[in-house]
Design a protein around this motif. Structure first.
Motif, PDB file in Angstrom:
ATOM      1  N   LYS A  11      -2.610  -4.957 -14.398  1.00 35.74           N
ATOM      2  CA  LYS A  11      -2.390  -6.235 -13.712  1.00 35.74           C
ATOM      3  C   LYS A  11      -1.023  -6.270 -13.036  1.00 35.74           C
ATOM      4  CE  LYS A  11      -5.490  -8.858 -16.654  1.00 35.74           C
ATOM      5  NZ  LYS A  11      -5.631  -9.865 -17.694  1.00 35.74           N
ATOM      6  N   THR A  12      -0.019  -5.747 -13.716  1.00 35.78           N
ATOM      7  CA  THR A  12       1.332  -5.704 -13.149  1.00 35.78           C
ATOM      8  C   THR A  12       1.354  -4.845 -11.893  1.00 35.78           C
ATOM      9  OG1 THR A  12       2.323  -5.994 -15.339  1.00 35.78           O
ATOM     10  CG2 THR A  12       3.727  -5.053 -13.626  1.00 35.78           C
ATOM     11  N   ILE A  13       0.744  -3.682 -11.962  1.00 35.16           N
ATOM     12  CA  ILE A  13       0.708  -2.767 -10.820  1.00 35.16           C
ATOM     13  C   ILE A  13      -0.019  -3.415  -9.647  1.00 35.16           C
ATOM     14  CG2 ILE A  13      -0.202  -0.559  -9.991  1.00 35.16           C
ATOM     15  CD1 ILE A  13       0.302   0.477 -12.920  1.00 35.16           C
ATOM     16  N   GLN A  14      -1.122  -4.107  -9.919  1.00 39.02           N
ATOM     17  CA  GLN A  14      -1.872  -4.769  -8.852  1.00 39.02           C
ATOM     18  C   GLN A  14      -1.034  -5.869  -8.192  1.00 39.02           C
ATOM     19  OE1 GLN A  14      -4.698  -3.420  -7.750  1.00 39.02           O
ATOM     20  NE2 GLN A  14      -4.264  -1.943  -9.349  1.00 39.02           N
ATOM     21  N   GLN A  15      -0.249  -6.588  -8.984  1.00 39.48           N
ATOM     22  CA  GLN A  15       0.637  -7.612  -8.419  1.00 39.48           C
ATOM     23  C   GLN A  15       1.670  -6.981  -7.491  1.00 39.48           C
ATOM     24  OE1 GLN A  15       2.271  -9.614 -11.805  1.00 39.48           O
ATOM     25  NE2 GLN A  15       0.512 -10.964 -12.034  1.00 39.48           N
ATOM     26  N   PHE A  16       2.234  -5.855  -7.908  1.00 36.70           N
ATOM     27  CA  PHE A  16       3.215  -5.173  -7.067  1.00 36.70           C
ATOM     28  C   PHE A  16       2.566  -4.630  -5.799  1.00 36.70           C
ATOM     29  CE2 PHE A  16       5.814  -4.389 -11.073  1.00 36.70           C
ATOM     30  CZ  PHE A  16       6.649  -5.454 -10.801  1.00 36.70           C
ATOM     31  N   LYS A  17       1.323  -4.187  -5.917  1.00 34.22           N
ATOM     32  CA  LYS A  17       0.593  -3.685  -4.758  1.00 34.22           C
ATOM     33  C   LYS A  17       0.486  -4.780  -3.688  1.00 34.22           C
ATOM     34  CE  LYS A  17      -2.879  -0.588  -5.675  1.00 34.22           C
ATOM     35  NZ  LYS A  17      -4.252  -0.127  -5.935  1.00 34.22           N
ATOM     36  N   ILE A  18       0.221  -6.000  -4.117  1.00 29.48           N
ATOM     37  CA  ILE A  18       0.101  -7.131  -3.197  1.00 29.48           C
ATOM     38  C   ILE A  18       1.476  -7.533  -2.662  1.00 29.48           C
ATOM     39  CG2 ILE A  18      -0.483  -9.585  -3.050  1.00 29.48           C
ATOM     40  CD1 ILE A  18      -2.719  -8.929  -5.169  1.00 29.48           C
ATOM     41  N   ARG A  19       2.450  -7.620  -3.554  1.00 27.39           N
ATOM     42  CA  ARG A  19       3.777  -8.104  -3.159  1.00 27.39           C
ATOM     43  C   ARG A  19       4.508  -7.144  -2.234  1.00 27.39           C
ATOM     44  NH1 ARG A  19       7.019  -9.913  -8.255  1.00 27.39           N
ATOM     45  NH2 ARG A  19       8.526 -10.422  -6.651  1.00 27.39           N
ATOM     46  N   VAL A  20       4.328  -5.845  -2.415  1.00 28.14           N
ATOM     47  CA  VAL A  20       5.073  -4.894  -1.589  1.00 28.14           C
ATOM     48  C   VAL A  20       4.657  -5.000  -0.119  1.00 28.14           C
ATOM     49  CG1 VAL A  20       3.606  -2.824  -1.748  1.00 28.14           C
ATOM     50  CG2 VAL A  20       6.087  -2.579  -1.625  1.00 28.14           C
ATOM     51  N   ASP A  21       3.442  -5.444   0.150  1.00 32.56           N
ATOM     52  CA  ASP A  21       2.977  -5.603   1.525  1.00 32.56           C
ATOM     53  C   ASP A  21       3.182  -7.022   2.060  1.00 32.56           C
ATOM     54  OD1 ASP A  21       2.203  -2.980   2.037  1.00 32.56           O
ATOM     55  OD2 ASP A  21       0.295  -3.269   1.005  1.00 32.56           O
ATOM     56  N   SER A  22       3.821  -7.862   1.274  1.00 29.67           N
ATOM     57  CA  SER A  22       4.072  -9.233   1.694  1.00 29.67           C
ATOM     58  C   SER A  22       5.067  -9.253   2.850  1.00 29.67           C
ATOM     59  CB  SER A  22       4.642 -10.036   0.519  1.00 29.67           C
ATOM     60  OG  SER A  22       5.132 -11.274   0.962  1.00 29.67           O
ATOM     61  N   TYR A  23       4.867 -10.183   3.748  1.00 26.09           N
ATOM     62  CA  TYR A  23       5.786 -10.312   4.883  1.00 26.09           C
ATOM     63  C   TYR A  23       7.199 -10.685   4.430  1.00 26.09           C
ATOM     64  CZ  TYR A  23       5.554 -15.380   4.513  1.00 26.09           C
ATOM     65  OH  TYR A  23       5.665 -16.680   4.061  1.00 26.09           O
ATOM     66  N   LEU A  24       7.331 -11.219   3.238  1.00 26.93           N
ATOM     67  CA  LEU A  24       8.653 -11.575   2.717  1.00 26.93           C
ATOM     68  C   LEU A  24       9.537 -10.353   2.506  1.00 26.93           C
ATOM     69  CD1 LEU A  24       7.660 -14.232   0.031  1.00 26.93           C
ATOM     70  CD2 LEU A  24       8.693 -14.646   2.272  1.00 26.93           C
TER      71      LEU A  24
END
Length: 104
Positions: free
Chosen positions: A19-32
């Protein structure tokens, strides 16, 4: 019975890592966190590669542990190593995101 408890504990930890890895997967591609310098771009690439590597390793470990009946010491070492790498990813990602914070 101790092996069953250890196996359940390891499976739980691996699922949390997933779950942690999946969250990072989403966040790393965030426009932020869109890089504006070469160094940030290289860091983002490094993080994406590490996320991919850990995601694959996590999936393989989960599948293997779900299919095996007992937890052998080598599996336990692999799980602990994977957990450690996930914590290192978390630290690296936090360092990366701190570069985007605006000074107060």
């Amino acid at each position: 019975m101790e092996n069953v408890q250890n196996k359940s504990m390891c499976l739980g930890k691996l699922e949390r890592c997933y779950k942690t890895i999946q969250q990072f997967k989403i966040r790393v591609d965030s426009y932020l966190y869109e890089p504006k310098t070469v160094a940030l771009f290289e860091t983002k690439t490094y993080l994406k590669n590490k996320i991919l590597k850990l995601s694959d390793a996590n999936e393989k470990l989960l599948n293997y542990m779900r299919s095996s009946k007992e937890l052998v010491p080598e599996q336990y070492k692999l799980v602990n190593h994977h957990i450690r790498e996930t914590f290192e990813l978390e630290f690296d990602f936090l360092e990366y995101t701190m570069r985007f914070r605006q000074p107060v």
